[in-house]
Design a protein around this motif. Structure first.
Motif, PDB file in Angstrom:
ATOM      1  N   SER A   1      20.340  -1.317 -11.924  1.00 21.16           N
ATOM      2  CA  SER A   1      19.650  -0.062 -12.244  1.00 21.16           C
ATOM      3  C   SER A   1      18.310   0.077 -11.519  1.00 21.16           C
ATOM      4  N   PHE A   2      17.932  -0.935 -10.722  1.00 21.51           N
ATOM      5  CA  PHE A   2      16.627  -0.906 -10.057  1.00 21.51           C
ATOM      6  C   PHE A   2      16.549   0.240  -9.053  1.00 21.51           C
ATOM      7  N   CYS A   3      15.435   0.966  -9.078  1.00 24.50           N
ATOM      8  CA  CYS A   3      15.184   2.057  -8.125  1.00 24.50           C
ATOM      9  C   CYS A   3      13.785   1.881  -7.530  1.00 24.50           C
ATOM     10  N   GLY A   4      13.665   2.174  -6.237  1.00 30.21           N
ATOM     11  CA  GLY A   4      12.366   2.054  -5.605  1.00 30.21           C
ATOM     12  C   GLY A   4      12.277   2.874  -4.331  1.00 30.21           C
ATOM     13  N   ILE A   5      11.083   3.394  -4.051  1.00 29.61           N
ATOM     14  CA  ILE A   5      10.794   4.108  -2.810  1.00 29.61           C
ATOM     15  C   ILE A   5       9.453   3.624  -2.287  1.00 29.61           C
ATOM     16  N   TRP A   6       9.432   3.336  -0.994  1.00 29.57           N
ATOM     17  CA  TRP A   6       8.199   2.914  -0.328  1.00 29.57           C
ATOM     18  C   TRP A   6       7.786   4.013   0.643  1.00 29.57           C
ATOM     19  N   ASN A   7       6.493   4.379   0.609  1.00 28.66           N
ATOM     20  CA  ASN A   7       5.967   5.460   1.454  1.00 28.66           C
ATOM     21  C   ASN A   7       4.910   4.930   2.409  1.00 28.66           C
ATOM     22  N   PHE A   8       4.984   5.390   3.657  1.00 32.75           N
ATOM     23  CA  PHE A   8       3.928   5.098   4.621  1.00 32.75           C
ATOM     24  C   PHE A   8       3.815   6.271   5.589  1.00 32.75           C
ATOM     25  N   SER A   9       2.718   6.318   6.308  1.00 34.48           N
ATOM     26  CA  SER A   9       2.447   7.454   7.198  1.00 34.48           C
ATOM     27  C   SER A   9       1.867   6.995   8.520  1.00 34.48           C
TER      28      SER A   9
ATOM     29  N   ASN B   1       1.644   3.447  -0.339  1.00 37.51           N
ATOM     30  CA  ASN B   1       1.733   2.513  -1.459  1.00 37.51           C
ATOM     31  C   ASN B   1       2.634   1.358  -1.039  1.00 37.51           C
ATOM     32  N   VAL B   2       2.657   0.315  -1.851  1.00 36.65           N
ATOM     33  CA  VAL B   2       3.547  -0.810  -1.581  1.00 36.65           C
ATOM     34  C   VAL B   2       4.943  -0.507  -2.104  1.00 36.65           C
ATOM     35  N   GLY B   3       5.055   0.501  -2.950  1.00 35.34           N
ATOM     36  CA  GLY B   3       6.336   0.918  -3.494  1.00 35.34           C
ATOM     37  C   GLY B   3       6.173   1.455  -4.897  1.00 35.34           C
ATOM     38  N   ASN B   4       6.915   2.505  -5.215  1.00 41.07           N
ATOM     39  CA  ASN B   4       7.010   3.016  -6.586  1.00 41.07           C
ATOM     40  C   ASN B   4       8.403   2.697  -7.098  1.00 41.07           C
ATOM     41  N   THR B   5       8.476   1.994  -8.233  1.00 41.10           N
ATOM     42  CA  THR B   5       9.759   1.484  -8.697  1.00 41.10           C
ATOM     43  C   THR B   5       9.938   1.671 -10.193  1.00 41.10           C
ATOM     44  N   THR B   6      11.135   1.311 -10.653  1.00 43.51           N
ATOM     45  CA  THR B   6      11.435   1.315 -12.089  1.00 43.51           C
ATOM     46  C   THR B   6      11.232  -0.062 -12.706  1.00 43.51           C
TER      47      THR B   6
END
Length: 288
Positions: free
Chosen positions: A272-280, A160-165
């Motif tokens: 308070s911003f939170c985000g995680i970016w996933n790649f494989s 994904n490009v990122g999952n965030t709040t």
């Protein structure tokens, strides 16, 4: 090799844009650092046995230069459709005195201008914005042709490009997935995701690669974390360049996109911003 013209490209953004080149230079460094190195999942013995490597759609050449610097015994080549980026990559190779790093202009949608069984490893990172879904099979067949028996095909793509709040970030992410799906990128059934990483192991198995393996990465870019500024700048530039595409596809008006984009930047700057970016990374070995 034939030199493609810039108007023949399939890249989702402008491959000759100096702004895009600057973004990719920085983004490439972020990715390699997050992975632990340019060939982190390959064993030292495997890397020591390699003589010639190729990076497809190499952009400004960061991966090629990193591998060439770490492994003087390996000849590393990079190809890209962008003359701007290839010229820059050549200049960096000369500046850093890396004679084992070379570059050329090539369209990876076309037959690759190399002889059979030339390379020990073929690498490609984030080419889902270059290859349409119907061309992946042909692309992997070409990679297989130029790999030596026992050689490695190594593909890195975004989950994904990122999952965030951030509601605005999530809105733009949704629009990006829909835009890519509409113009033929990825394998999402409905445009709700990037839709490439789940398919890569199957594509390698269908091409008879032995035991495809997966290494997954999660990069936190929440406020006040080490990767926040890196990815903030990446999204600030990347999404600004993509805004005209969203408007062209009638996903939103120019005014709406401007408002969402500015709101995203505001929300990403909140404590308070939170985000995680996933790649494989998915890799497999060509049968001997």
């Amino acid at each position: 090799m034939d030199t493609p013209t810039s108007n023949q490209h399939t890249y989702i953004l402008d491959p000759e844009s100096p702004t895009e080149m600057a973004r990719l230079i920085h983004f490439d460094q972020v990715v390699t650092r997050a992975m632990g190195g340019p060939l982190a999942e390959q064993t030292p013995a495997t890397v020591a046995s390699m003589q010639r490597l190729l990076d497809l759609a190499c952009g400004p050449g960061g991966w090629v230069l990193d591998v060439a610097y770490d492994n003087p015994h390996i000849e590393v080549e990079g190809v890209d459709i962008s003359k701007t980026m290839i010229d820059y990559a050549y200049a960096r190779a000369r500046t850093h005195k890396l004679p084992n790093a070379t570059f050329g202009i090539m369209d990876i949608n076309l037959p690759l201008d190399y002889s059979d069984e030339t390379f020990d490893l073929v690498n490609a990172r984030f080419i889902n914005g270059v290859l349409k879904r119907e061309t992946w099979g042909t692309f992997i067949a070409e990679c297989t042709r130029i790999l030596r028996p026992g050689g490695v095909l190594r593909l890195t793509e975004m989950v994904n490009v990122g999952n965030t709040t951030s509601p605005a970030f999530e809105r733009i992410h949704t629009l990006l997935c829909q835009a890519m799906w509409r113009i033929g990128y990825g394998f999402s059934p409905d445009g709700s995701s990037i839709g490439i990483t789940p398919v890569l192991p199957r594509l390698l198995r269908e091409a008879h690669y032995e035991s495809p393996q997966i290494a997954s990465y999660a990069v936190e870019f929440s406020a006040q974390t080490p990767y926040w500024m890196d990815l903030y700048r990446n999204f600030e530039v990347g999404y600004q360049m993509a805004l005209p595409l969203f408007v062209k596809l009638n996903l939103a008006t120019q005014e709406e996109m401007g408002q969402i984009y500015q709101q995203m930047l505001i929300e990403m700057n909140e404590t308070s911003f939170c985000g995680i970016w996933n790649f494989s990374t998915v890799w497999g070995t060509r049968p001997t």
